[in-house]
Enzyme design. Structure first.
Site, PDB file in Angstrom:
ATOM      1  N   ASP A  53     -11.185   2.396   3.831  1.00 43.29           N
ATOM      2  CA  ASP A  53     -11.424   0.953   3.726  1.00 43.29           C
ATOM      3  C   ASP A  53     -12.912   0.642   3.579  1.00 43.29           C
ATOM      4  O   ASP A  53     -13.282  -0.460   3.166  1.00 43.29           O
ATOM      5  CB  ASP A  53     -10.963   0.264   5.021  1.00 43.29           C
ATOM      6  CG  ASP A  53      -9.686  -0.535   4.853  1.00 43.29           C
ATOM      7  OD1 ASP A  53      -9.385  -0.930   3.717  1.00 43.29           O
ATOM      8  OD2 ASP A  53      -9.020  -0.762   5.860  1.00 43.29           O
ATOM      9  N   LYS A  56       0.830  -1.199   0.000  1.00 47.54           N
ATOM     10  CA  LYS A  56       0.000   0.000   0.000  1.00 47.54           C
ATOM     11  C   LYS A  56       0.865   1.250   0.000  1.00 47.54           C
ATOM     12  O   LYS A  56       0.594   2.217  -0.723  1.00 47.54           O
ATOM     13  CB  LYS A  56      -0.937  -0.003   1.225  1.00 47.54           C
ATOM     14  CG  LYS A  56      -2.041  -1.064   1.120  1.00 47.54           C
ATOM     15  CD  LYS A  56      -2.794  -1.268   2.428  1.00 47.54           C
ATOM     16  CE  LYS A  56      -3.739  -2.470   2.299  1.00 47.54           C
ATOM     17  NZ  LYS A  56      -4.360  -2.880   3.545  1.00 47.54           N
ATOM     18  N   GLN A 115      -4.805  -1.619   9.718  1.00 47.27           N
ATOM     19  CA  GLN A 115      -4.630  -2.945   9.114  1.00 47.27           C
ATOM     20  C   GLN A 115      -5.190  -4.024  10.046  1.00 47.27           C
ATOM     21  O   GLN A 115      -4.907  -4.029  11.250  1.00 47.27           O
ATOM     22  CB  GLN A 115      -3.132  -3.183   8.829  1.00 47.27           C
ATOM     23  CG  GLN A 115      -2.839  -4.455   8.071  1.00 47.27           C
ATOM     24  CD  GLN A 115      -3.381  -4.450   6.636  1.00 47.27           C
ATOM     25  OE1 GLN A 115      -3.477  -3.404   5.997  1.00 47.27           O
ATOM     26  NE2 GLN A 115      -3.738  -5.617   6.132  1.00 47.27           N
TER      27      GLN A 115
HETATM   28  N1  GUN Z   1      -6.582  -7.150   6.221  1.00 49.39           N
HETATM   29  C1  GUN Z   1      -6.754  -7.908   5.120  1.00 49.39           C
HETATM   30  N2  GUN Z   1      -7.285  -7.165   4.126  1.00 49.39           N
HETATM   31  C2  GUN Z   1      -7.448  -5.924   4.623  1.00 49.39           C
HETATM   32  C3  GUN Z   1      -7.934  -4.705   4.066  1.00 49.39           C
HETATM   33  O1  GUN Z   1      -8.352  -4.613   2.915  1.00 49.39           O
HETATM   34  N3  GUN Z   1      -7.912  -3.641   4.892  1.00 49.39           N
HETATM   35  C4  GUN Z   1      -7.477  -3.708   6.165  1.00 49.39           C
HETATM   36  N4  GUN Z   1      -7.523  -2.605   6.909  1.00 49.39           N
HETATM   37  N5  GUN Z   1      -7.022  -4.811   6.706  1.00 49.39           N
HETATM   38  C5  GUN Z   1      -6.998  -5.914   5.936  1.00 49.39           C
END
Ligand code: GUN
Length: 284
Positions: free
Chosen positions: A119, A52, A96
């Site tokens: 998100d 990211k 996350q």
């Molecule tokens: N953990 C696995 N996929 C994601 C995601 O798309 N966003 C977040 N914040 N955590 C994750």
């Protein structure tokens, strides 16, 4: 033989457009910013967060990764989120997941300013989506909808089956398909006679989290198959939830793993960060 839905290629195209947009916004002193909060040392999370950060930098999005110890208290983490809610440099805040067991995930998601919830996991944003008036949308299902659009896959009246019922993939995916006028069934690990059900699907989205779970016996000839899985096989190789080699000859369209859904998820995260920066300026 099926046509590959190349998420990587589409993601690169969309990212190039986003980079231009960021440049144009920068010229008007709008600098989209994303902060990612990572708790602990989960190896998969570390990889996701690095990806990211890399893409944000490539697009000219101002980004910061905050790393916290596994032992951070819930209160401390909530205070950190509040700090970033107030910080005007950041238009997107991403925590996350998964979080350590002593931290209540729902409390954390509720603490994020819904306007910065890029998100799309805040209950307000999920509620808006389920009411049919979405603002921020969970990035994986959002990215899958963009793939359907890019490949001209008509969803109206189609029978769609989603395997998986998580708040971040399965449920929002089903809702987006419903909003696109598909007839949708959500299946999961306890569904009886799953293969008989999925063999009726024109559109099959698989997010069950078990490597190579979906074999050719689950798939109707001509179906569109989307694989959200990210599993490691016994050699550490990244594999999807779908046994690609035997399903691909049957499907009309299919996503690979890697280079399928994954790159689209990150792209939608960036798109929602840019959108959030524009909205904050009253430009949307
Ligand atoms: N953990 C696995 N996929 C994601 C995601 O798309 N966003 C977040 N914040 N955590 C994750």
């Amino acid at each position: 033989m099926s046509e590959l839905m190349n998420g990587k290629e589409l993601a690169e195209k969309m990212q190039a457009e986003l980079a231009l947009k960021v440049k144009e916004l920068n010229e008007r002193q709008i600098n989209p910013g994303l902060v990612v909060l990572l708790v602990g040392e989960n190896p998969a999370s570390q990889v996701y967060v690095r990806n990211k950060e890399r893409v944000a930098n490539q697009l000219g999005i101002y980004s910061k990764v905050e790393r916290y110890s596994q032992t951070i208290s819930e209160d401390e983490l909530l205070n950190e989120i509040e700090k970033y809610n107030k910080d005007p440099r950041f238009h997107g805040i991403l925590v996350q997941l998964p979080l350590p067991k002593h931290i209540d995930e729902e409390k954390v998601l509720l603490a994020i300013d819904p306007k910065k919830d890029v998100d799309g996991f805040h209950p307000l944003n999920l509620g808006r989506l389920f009411a049919g008036n979405p603002d921020k949308i969970p990035c994986t299902p959002y990215g899958i909808m963009k793939m359907f659009e890019a490949y001209d896959i008509d969803l109206t009246g189609k029978r769609a089956v989603v395997i998986g019922r998580s708040n971040i993939v399965g449920k929002p995916m089903a809702q987006l398909l419903l909003m696109a006028d598909a007839t949708v069934t959500i299946a999961h690990s306890k569904t009886k006679d799953l293969a008989a059900l999925t063999r009726e699907a024109d559109i099959l989205v698989v997010a069950i989290g078990r490597g190579h779970f979906v074999t050719k016996d689950f798939v109707k000839p001509g179906a569109v198959v989307v694989d959200v899985g990210m599993n490691r096989d016994e050699n550490g190789k990244l594999i999807g939830d779908v046994k690609f080699d035997e399903v691909a000859p049957l499907a009309s369209y299919i996503t690979p793993v890697p280079k399928g859904v994954g790159p689209m998820t990150i792209t939608m995260l960036m798109a929602q960060t840019v959108q959030s920066a524009e909205a904050e300026r009253g430009e949307l």
